[in-house]
Structure formats: C-alpha cells, structure tokens
Design an enzyme around this catalytic site. Structure first.
Site, mmCIF file in Angstrom:
data_model
loop_
_atom_site.group_PDB
_atom_site.id
_atom_site.type_symbol
_atom_site.label_atom_id
_atom_site.label_comp_id
_atom_site.label_asym_id
_atom_site.label_seq_id
_atom_site.Cartn_x
_atom_site.Cartn_y
_atom_site.Cartn_z
ATOM 1 C CG HIS A 303 -5.366 5.143 6.671
ATOM 2 N ND1 HIS A 303 -4.062 5.571 6.796
ATOM 3 C CD2 HIS A 303 -6.024 6.119 5.997
ATOM 4 C CE1 HIS A 303 -3.948 6.760 6.226
ATOM 5 N NE2 HIS A 303 -5.114 7.113 5.732
ATOM 6 C CG HIS A 308 -6.268 10.323 8.747
ATOM 7 N ND1 HIS A 308 -5.424 11.305 8.280
ATOM 8 C CD2 HIS A 308 -6.436 9.440 7.726
ATOM 9 C CE1 HIS A 308 -5.097 11.029 7.014
ATOM 10 N NE2 HIS A 308 -5.690 9.900 6.662
ATOM 11 C CD GLU A 348 -3.164 9.987 4.078
ATOM 12 O OE1 GLU A 348 -2.717 9.113 4.847
ATOM 13 O OE2 GLU A 348 -4.384 10.203 3.935
ATOM 14 C CB SER A 367 -2.554 3.561 9.934
ATOM 15 O OG SER A 367 -2.354 4.003 8.604
HETATM 16 N N1 HBI Z 1 -10.501 9.534 -0.418
HETATM 17 N N2 HBI Z 1 -11.877 8.463 1.085
HETATM 18 C C1 HBI Z 1 -10.698 9.027 0.816
HETATM 19 N N3 HBI Z 1 -9.731 9.046 1.770
HETATM 20 C C2 HBI Z 1 -8.513 9.589 1.529
HETATM 21 O O1 HBI Z 1 -7.656 9.617 2.428
HETATM 22 C C3 HBI Z 1 -8.271 10.132 0.254
HETATM 23 C C4 HBI Z 1 -9.302 10.086 -0.718
HETATM 24 N N4 HBI Z 1 -9.084 10.589 -1.947
HETATM 25 C C5 HBI Z 1 -7.837 11.227 -2.300
HETATM 26 C C6 HBI Z 1 -6.828 11.218 -1.197
HETATM 27 N N5 HBI Z 1 -7.084 10.708 -0.062
HETATM 28 C C7 HBI Z 1 -5.450 11.754 -1.254
HETATM 29 O O2 HBI Z 1 -4.574 10.801 -1.767
HETATM 30 C C8 HBI Z 1 -5.197 13.033 -1.966
HETATM 31 O O3 HBI Z 1 -5.357 12.821 -3.343
HETATM 32 C C9 HBI Z 1 -5.959 14.197 -1.485
HETATM 33 FE FE FE Z 2 -5.480 8.935 4.842
#
Ligand code: HBI
Ligand code: FE
Length: 445
Positions: A303, A308, A348, A367
């Site tokens: 992913h 990203h 996302e 992804s």
């Molecule tokens: N933590 N490691 C990681 N990666 C993410 O993409 C991620 C996260 N915590 C929260 C989040 N994404 C999102 O769903 C939002 O809550 C910001």
């Molecule tokens: Fe992500």
C-alpha cells in the site's frame, strides 16, 4: 497590569453602587457572603475590605494571610488605597481558589473580625483552551509514534494474518525494526524473503493491468518514472532508501518506518514536515486468501510503495498532504477527526475525473485491485469533493466505501483544501520553514 486593576476596581465600584439600590440581603448567602457569581471548580475570588485606619493595616495583613491560608485560598494580588471620602484604608485582594466552598468559608471567617468586607466577587478564570503538544521540528516526529491497536492479528479474527504464527513473528520483527528507528538514523536495508518478493510481483502485475484504465494520469506518469529510473521494479520489493532518494528530489517527501497503525494525530503531524510514516509490514499476501480482496485492514508495505509513493512524487498532492498536516498541529480532537476524514477521502480514497472517466488518486484505491474497480464503477455513490462537507462524512474502514468524493483534479482539490485551511480556526497560526524543517507559532495578541 495597572489598567487591569483599575478595571477590576471599576467593576467592584459599579457593583457596590448597584447594591446600594438593590436589596443587599438578596445577594447574601447563609454565611452573609455576597456572591455575585457562583463558581464551579477553580477560579478567582476578589474582595475588598475597609480598614478603619492605616494603623490597623498591620493587624489586618497577617490576619488575612492566615485566614486565606487556613481555607486553602491563595492570595495573588493585594492593593491598598485611601478610603474614598473616609479616613480608612480600602484594601483590594485577589485570590485563586480551588473551589467556591473555600472562598465562602474564607470570607465568612474574615467577616467575623472585619465586618467591613463589602463585596465579594467570584469568577471563573478565563483560560485559553489547552493546545495539545505538537512537534516543532522534524526530529520531534520521533515522539509521534503512538500506535492504536485496532487490527491486531494476535487477537482480531478480521485480520488476514489472524492465527498465523509465522506471519505474526515476522510482523513483530519488522515492527521492531521500525520502532527502533530515530531521526537521523541511516535506513537499514530490510531482507525480504523470496515469498515476500513473490507476493510483491503478483500484486504488482495485477495492479499494473488495472492502472492502465483506472489510475489517474499523475499516478501513471510517476510510476513510469519510478520504473524507468529503476527505483521500483516488478522483480523485487524496493528499499526505502532508494525510494526516499527519488521522492526527496521530486517533492522533498520522505518515508520513515513506523510500527503499525498510528493515532491520526501522530500520523497527520508528520505530514506537516513532509514525512510519511510508513509500515514495513506485508499483509497483502494473506488478502488473496481472504473472501474479499479489498484493501488491507491496516497499512502495509505494498500500500505504501505502490499506493502512496507515486502520488507523493506529485507537487500538488505533496502540498495537499502537508497542508492537512500543518492544520493538524495543535488542533482539537474534533478538528483532528475532521482532518483525518478529509485525508481519508482524498489522499486515500479520492477520485478524479479525467476524459470523462472516474480515475483513482487515492493510495488506498491504487493499491487494492478489488476496491479500485468498485470505486470507479457505478455501484457506489459519487459526490463532489467539498472539504467542509467531506470533513463531516462518516467513513467505512472495514469494507469498501459506499461513497467516494470526486475532484476535478489534484490541483483543484488543493485549491479547495487551501480555502478550507483559511477558515480553520486555531488560536495561533503556523509558519513552516523548509530550510530548517520546523514550524513557528505566530499569535496575534
Ligand atoms: N498510520 N501508519 C499509519 N499509516 C496510515 O496511513 C495511517 C495511520 N494512522 C491513521 C491514518 N492513516 C488515517 O486513516 C487517518 O486517520 C489520518
Ligand atoms: Fe495510506
């Protein structure tokens, strides 16, 4: 300070003036203390006493100090002046109190010896809403590593690796590696197993096919560049070090390893410094055995790298991500929730329209071949991306989204987000300095 005291005196005098006309007893409580404002919790107590003569001041001061002390009231300010139109001394005392009961008993006690206590005012201290801690320099992202235990394969049957001991041990190993990483450390190369490389190839091939028609042009262009430069290959899982060298050149974004699903606050905070906290973990191999090949229940390596990375190489998307990050610094919990939701629906799971077709800009779609097809089909609902509305939308993190937001393009989405940022209320504003990778707080007094 003087102007402040003057104002308090005026308030007090106004009150005295008013009470001359009004029935004084109406405002007195059982102890004979006049309470203008009642108080919940801690606050301030302001009272005034007329001392008959300046000679008596030396008796009064120790008495008032003791009485306040005995009643857990802290004196903060005391001031005297000649009594207006009299020969006594007018004393004004300001105190901090933990609870109104102690203020009431302190004043009642003083009243026994100094019946001239004429007015009492209690009020809640006006406090600025507390600003949560936030990192000021990129190195402080070391402290933004709070994981939330949401989909633990050790306890959650929804996790694709649930009950698989080999997988769980590997996950722990990779997460430990990430957890030990500190700002300034060289990124160590991770040794992936042949099975992991094999998973990568399978996912890569499957996505490559779908990306032709369903990925936005920015994604396809950047992916082509990553492949051309040999930063990404179909054959092997790439190392973060070479990914970072590429991204730093394009937008200054860098990936740093993290050990799981972070709290939204910590995750968003790092974006403010153009740092993306990404997971080494590889859950995707299990998804193929899962009934629904939708997105992984937690961020995984595929992913991060195939979703990203090509998007963070785009200047507008990088700016948009950083803007969300900057808004999140010191924000309230409620604001964090909104920003996380905007991030969710655009970075996302965002879509854009190109040549009359829906195409993915969101990494969660790019992804995940199952959800990518679903998102661009006419099964789910599609709405125009409007940050103020999107920020309040509930989202699904267990299954495919029933609703996606569509932007005209990444730059248009960035424009809307900046407009939203302009209306985002915070008791200060922040300046990001890219030379030092730090933020400075600016407050207008
Ligand atoms: N933590 N490691 C990681 N990666 C993410 O993409 C991620 C996260 N915590 C929260 C989040 N994404 C999102 O769903 C939002 O809550 C910001
Ligand atoms: Fe992500």
């Amino acid at each position: 300070k003087r102007a402040n005291t003057q104002k308090k005196r005026e308030e007090l005098e106004n009150h005295l003036e008013k009470n001359k006309q009004a029935s004084i007893s109406r405002d007195l409580n059982d102890e004979g203390v006049d309470l203008i404002f009642s108080l919940e919790g801690n606050g301030q107590l302001l009272f005034s006493v007329i001392i008959a003569s300046s000679a008596e001041i030396s008796d009064f001061l120790p008495a008032v100090i003791h009485t306040l002390n005995d009643n857990n009231v802290t004196m903060q300010h005391i001031e005297t002046r000649p009594e207006k139109g009299g020969r006594g001394v007018d004393v004004l005392v300001e105190c901090a109190v933990e609870h109104k009961d102690s203020a009431v008993s302190a004043v009642a006690a003083l009243k026994k010896t100094h019946a001239s206590i004429t007015a009492v005012r209690m009020y809640k201290t006006r406090q600025d809403p507390e600003v949560p801690w936030f990192p000021r320099h990129v190195s402080e992202i070391d402290k933004c590593s709070h994981c939330i235990t949401k989909y633990e394969p050790t306890i959650d049957p929804r996790h694709p690796g649930f009950g698989d001991e080999v997988y769980i041990a590997r996950r722990e190993e990779l997460n430990r590696l990430a957890a030990n990483f500190r700002y300034g450390d060289q990124l160590a190369d991770v040794q992936y197993t042949e099975a992991e490389h094999d998973t990568w190839r399978q996912v890569f091939d499957k996505l490559e096919h779908l990306h032709v028609t369903l990925a936005c042009s920015t994604y396809r262009r950047n992916l082509a560049m990553l492949l051309e430069e040999g930063v990404l290959t179909r054959e092997r899982i790439p190392q973060l070090r070479s990914i970072n060298a590429f991204l730093e050149r394009r937008t200054g974004f860098i990936l740093r390893p993290c050990s799981g699903l972070l709290s939204a606050r910590d995750f968003l905070a790092s974006l403010a410094f153009r740092v993306f906290q990404g997971s080494y973990e590889n859950t995707t191999q299990y998804l193929r055995h899962h009934t629904k090949p939708h997105h992984s229940p937690e961020p995984d390596l595929i992913h991060e790298l195939l979703g990203h990375v090509p998007m963070f190489a785009d200047p507008a998307l990088a700016q948009m991500s950083q803007d969300i990050g900057l808004m999140s610094l010191g924000a309230s919990d409620e604001q964090i929730e909104r920003l996380a939701t905007v991030y969710w629906f655009i970075v996302e799971f965002g879509l854009c329209r190109e040549e009359g077709q829906l195409r993915a800009i969101g990494a969660g779609l790019l992804s995940a071949f199952g959800e990518l097809q679903h998102a661009c089909s006419d099964v789910p609902e599609h709405r125009e991306f409007i940050p103020t509305e999107t920020a309040l939308q509930k989202y699904e993190d267990d299954d495919y989204q029933p609703l996606y937001y569509v932007a005209d393009g990444i730059e248009e989405a960035l424009g809307k987000l900046r407009e939203y940022a302009g209306k985002f209320e915070r008791p200060f504003s922040l300046i990001y300095d890219p030379y030092t990778r730090s933020v400075t707080e600016v407050r207008s007094v």
